[in-house]
Motif scaffolding. Structure first.
Motif, short mmCIF file in Angstrom:
data_model
loop_
_atom_site.label_atom_id
_atom_site.label_comp_id
_atom_site.label_asym_id
_atom_site.label_seq_id
_atom_site.Cartn_x
_atom_site.Cartn_y
_atom_site.Cartn_z
N PHE A 207 0.99 -1.18 -0.02
CA PHE A 207 -0.07 -0.12 -0.18
C PHE A 207 0.81 1.22 0.02
O PHE A 207 2.10 1.10 0.47
CB PHE A 207 -0.93 0.17 1.55
CG PHE A 207 -1.76 -1.24 1.35
CD1 PHE A 207 -2.76 -1.37 0.56
CD2 PHE A 207 -1.27 -2.13 2.52
CE1 PHE A 207 -3.87 -2.56 0.87
CE2 PHE A 207 -2.14 -3.16 2.47
CZ PHE A 207 -3.39 -3.70 1.83
N TRP A 211 -3.04 4.33 1.72
CA TRP A 211 -3.69 2.81 1.79
C TRP A 211 -4.02 2.48 0.47
O TRP A 211 -4.98 1.52 0.58
CB TRP A 211 -4.63 2.73 3.14
CG TRP A 211 -4.06 2.92 4.47
CD1 TRP A 211 -4.19 3.85 5.20
CD2 TRP A 211 -3.30 1.77 5.10
NE1 TRP A 211 -3.13 3.62 6.33
CE2 TRP A 211 -2.90 2.41 6.51
CE3 TRP A 211 -2.79 0.40 4.76
CZ2 TRP A 211 -2.17 1.49 7.43
CZ3 TRP A 211 -2.28 -0.16 5.97
CH2 TRP A 211 -1.92 0.38 7.07
N GLU A 393 -7.23 -6.90 8.67
CA GLU A 393 -7.67 -7.27 7.44
C GLU A 393 -6.73 -7.99 6.42
O GLU A 393 -7.26 -8.60 5.47
CB GLU A 393 -8.34 -5.90 6.43
CG GLU A 393 -9.32 -5.24 7.29
CD GLU A 393 -8.96 -4.49 8.30
OE1 GLU A 393 -9.82 -3.83 9.07
OE2 GLU A 393 -7.78 -4.33 8.66
N SER A 426 -8.23 -6.10 -3.59
CA SER A 426 -7.49 -5.16 -2.18
C SER A 426 -8.27 -3.83 -2.12
O SER A 426 -8.55 -3.29 -1.12
CB SER A 426 -6.24 -5.11 -2.49
OG SER A 426 -5.42 -6.29 -2.79
N GLU A 427 -8.45 -3.27 -3.15
CA GLU A 427 -9.13 -1.88 -3.20
C GLU A 427 -10.63 -1.96 -2.42
O GLU A 427 -10.91 -1.39 -1.57
CB GLU A 427 -9.30 -1.23 -4.55
CG GLU A 427 -8.04 -0.77 -5.05
CD GLU A 427 -8.20 0.05 -6.39
OE1 GLU A 427 -9.46 0.08 -7.07
OE2 GLU A 427 -7.21 0.63 -6.95
N GLU A 429 -11.83 -4.29 -0.46
CA GLU A 429 -11.64 -4.77 0.97
C GLU A 429 -11.15 -3.41 1.87
O GLU A 429 -11.67 -3.09 2.82
CB GLU A 429 -10.86 -5.99 1.33
CG GLU A 429 -11.24 -7.28 0.84
CD GLU A 429 -12.77 -7.55 1.31
OE1 GLU A 429 -12.93 -7.38 2.47
OE2 GLU A 429 -13.65 -7.87 0.52
N MET A 430 -10.22 -2.82 1.45
CA MET A 430 -9.80 -1.64 2.12
C MET A 430 -10.71 -0.53 2.03
O MET A 430 -10.82 0.31 3.13
CB MET A 430 -8.40 -1.17 1.50
CG MET A 430 -7.16 -2.07 1.67
SD MET A 430 -6.79 -2.57 3.36
CE MET A 430 -5.77 -1.05 3.76
N TYR A 435 -10.19 2.28 5.17
CA TYR A 435 -8.88 2.85 5.07
C TYR A 435 -8.88 3.73 3.99
O TYR A 435 -8.03 4.83 3.84
CB TYR A 435 -7.77 1.58 4.81
CG TYR A 435 -7.55 1.05 5.98
CD1 TYR A 435 -6.43 0.99 6.89
CD2 TYR A 435 -8.21 -0.30 6.37
CE1 TYR A 435 -6.20 0.18 7.98
CE2 TYR A 435 -8.06 -1.08 7.35
CZ TYR A 435 -6.96 -0.79 8.20
OH TYR A 435 -6.81 -1.63 9.34
#
Length: 437
Positions: A207, A211, A393, A426-427, A429-430, A435
């Motif tokens: 990241f 993030w 996470e 990933s984007e 979930e973040m 985040y």
């Protein structure tokens, strides 16, 4: 006289019953690996010196252990008094106030003797929240005989270009000898432990400072492309199913020219009872890409911690101080030999003249020193952790990304598709976790 003796014996028995009844029971959750099993066998030494403390062991497979202790500490279940936890959990749980500080361990414990990299991974805001039982990094284990046959020498600090050249030279598929064996099995602690460390050595990162995931960068493209190139050309068949244990077996059977994995594996590949190549193994620092200052060294420690709110803190600290002490190291050396002492935690071990004779001792220390959990990447990042990101996470994200990269290794998707999917998931979930604003 007989009456007097009987009375004395009766009194002694009564004292023993009272003492047993008053003994404080510590329930210790631990992982079922060789070092922890050995510790359990040696704890008579502790209970003899501390008759007022009774030990009860709960020994679990790694994934089950993580699940049980995480549930217990998050719900304040109070099932365990001492927990075996890893470098991933400690910074997260320490920051959340879930662990008892160990800053007040006895002076004789000599906390300053702990290796700075290992101690740093277990410290939050100056507070030590777990004591390391053993530590590890990653390094290159290679066949000296195959390198010599190829007319080559392994540098002490190889680059990825050196690794590729050596892998090509040592590969002999007709005789089932593969130039390199690397993790391919999906999982945040399997293929992503390796690929996360490899990414650091390419200047890549999980990241940026906001993030935002970085799998759409040229650095990550180079990481995955070179990894697939190595494995497809010089690796064993079915590598997408291979993790630590599978590659260990291949190396011990003489089927790997090189294996880049945990330093703790060194004692296994050099043990003549298990390894057919025990006398042919050399060691080198995990590689870097030429021009990049970071090497592919990860950092891990299995450590002992106390859940906050425990009613048995003093007894738990007493046990932890014993199990992770210099005296415990001496005890193992006396009973099992120096090659079997818990590695990677104390400076004094690597200054010990007897331990210096262990063939992998020096490279293990160099490898651990090369990893910095507080500054894991070339660029500044908002996270702590070398081969992982110390946020709750990460387990889910790391495993999902690992599945994409394992599928690419199996030929089910292209490198480009795997990276695109890794970026998207990933984007998502973040963003969901808050985040990314």
């Amino acid at each position: 006289m007989k009456t007097f003796v009987r009375a004395l014996l009766g009194a002694s028995a009564m004292c023993a019953v009272v003492s047993a009844a008053q003994a404080e029971k510590l329930t210790i959750a631990t992982v079922n690996n060789g070092d922890m099993i050995r510790m359990q066998k040696l704890t008579d030494e502790f209970t003899k010196a501390n008759p007022d403390i009774e030990l009860e062991w709960v020994t679990l497979e790694e994934n089950v252990l993580r699940q049980r202790v995480t549930t217990d500490i998050a719900t304040k279940g109070g099932q365990y008094d001492v927990m075996t936890i890893g470098t991933y959990e400690v910074p997260i749980w320490g920051k959340q106030g879930w662990l008892v500080s160990l800053n007040d361990l006895p002076e004789a414990y000599d906390v300053d003797d702990l290796l700075p990299a290992i101690r740093g991974g277990l410290t939050v805001d100056g507070e030590l929240y777990a004591a390391p039982f053993y530590g590890e990094s990653s390094m290159v284990m290679y066949r000296k005989d195959l390198m010599e046959k190829a007319g080559m020498e392994m540098p002490q600090e190889p680059t990825w270009a050196d690794i590729k050249k050596a892998a090509e030279a040592m590969t002999d598929k007709d005789n089932e000898v593969y130039g390199i064996c690397l993790r391919g099995k999906a999982g945040w602690g399997e293929n992503m432990a390796f690929l996360g460390a490899m990414a650091n050595s390419y200047g890549a990162k999980w990241f940026d400072m906001d993030w935002k995931p970085q799998f759409d960068t040229e650095e990550w493209k180079a990481v995955l492309t070179d990894y697939l190139d190595l494995m497809n050309n010089y690796g064993p068949p079915g590598a997408s199913n291979n993790g630590f244990n599978e590659n260990l077996a291949l190396f011990q059977q003489g089927k790997c020219g090189m294996w880049l994995d945990a330093t703790v594996a060194a004692s296994f590949v050099t043990n003549p009872d298990d390894s057919t190549v025990a006398d042919k193994v050399g060691f080198a620092l995990a590689p870097n890409k030429e021009g990049v200052e970071k090497h592919a060294n990860w950092l891990w420690a299995w450590s002992l911690g106390i859940p906050a709110g425990s009613q048995k803190v003093d007894a738990a600290k007493k046990f932890i101080a014993w199990a992770t002490s210099k005296d415990y190291t001496k005890l193992v050396a006396e009973k099992e030999g120096w090659a079997n002492v818990p590695p990677g935690t104390r400076t004094s071990l690597y200054e010990n003249e007897e331990y210096k004779k262990v063939p992998f001792a020096e490279m293990t220390l160099e490898s651990i020193k090369a990893a910095d959990p507080n500054n894991p990447t070339v660029d500044e990042v908002p996270y702590v952790g070398v081969q992982f990101v110390a946020i709750p996470e990460f387990q889910g994200i790391g495993t999902a990304v690992g599945q994409q990269f394992s599928a690419a290794l199996a030929g089910q998707v292209s490198a480009e598709q795997a990276l695109q999917s890794a970026q998207q998931l990933s984007e998502r979930e973040m963003t969901k976790a808050g985040y990314i604003k």
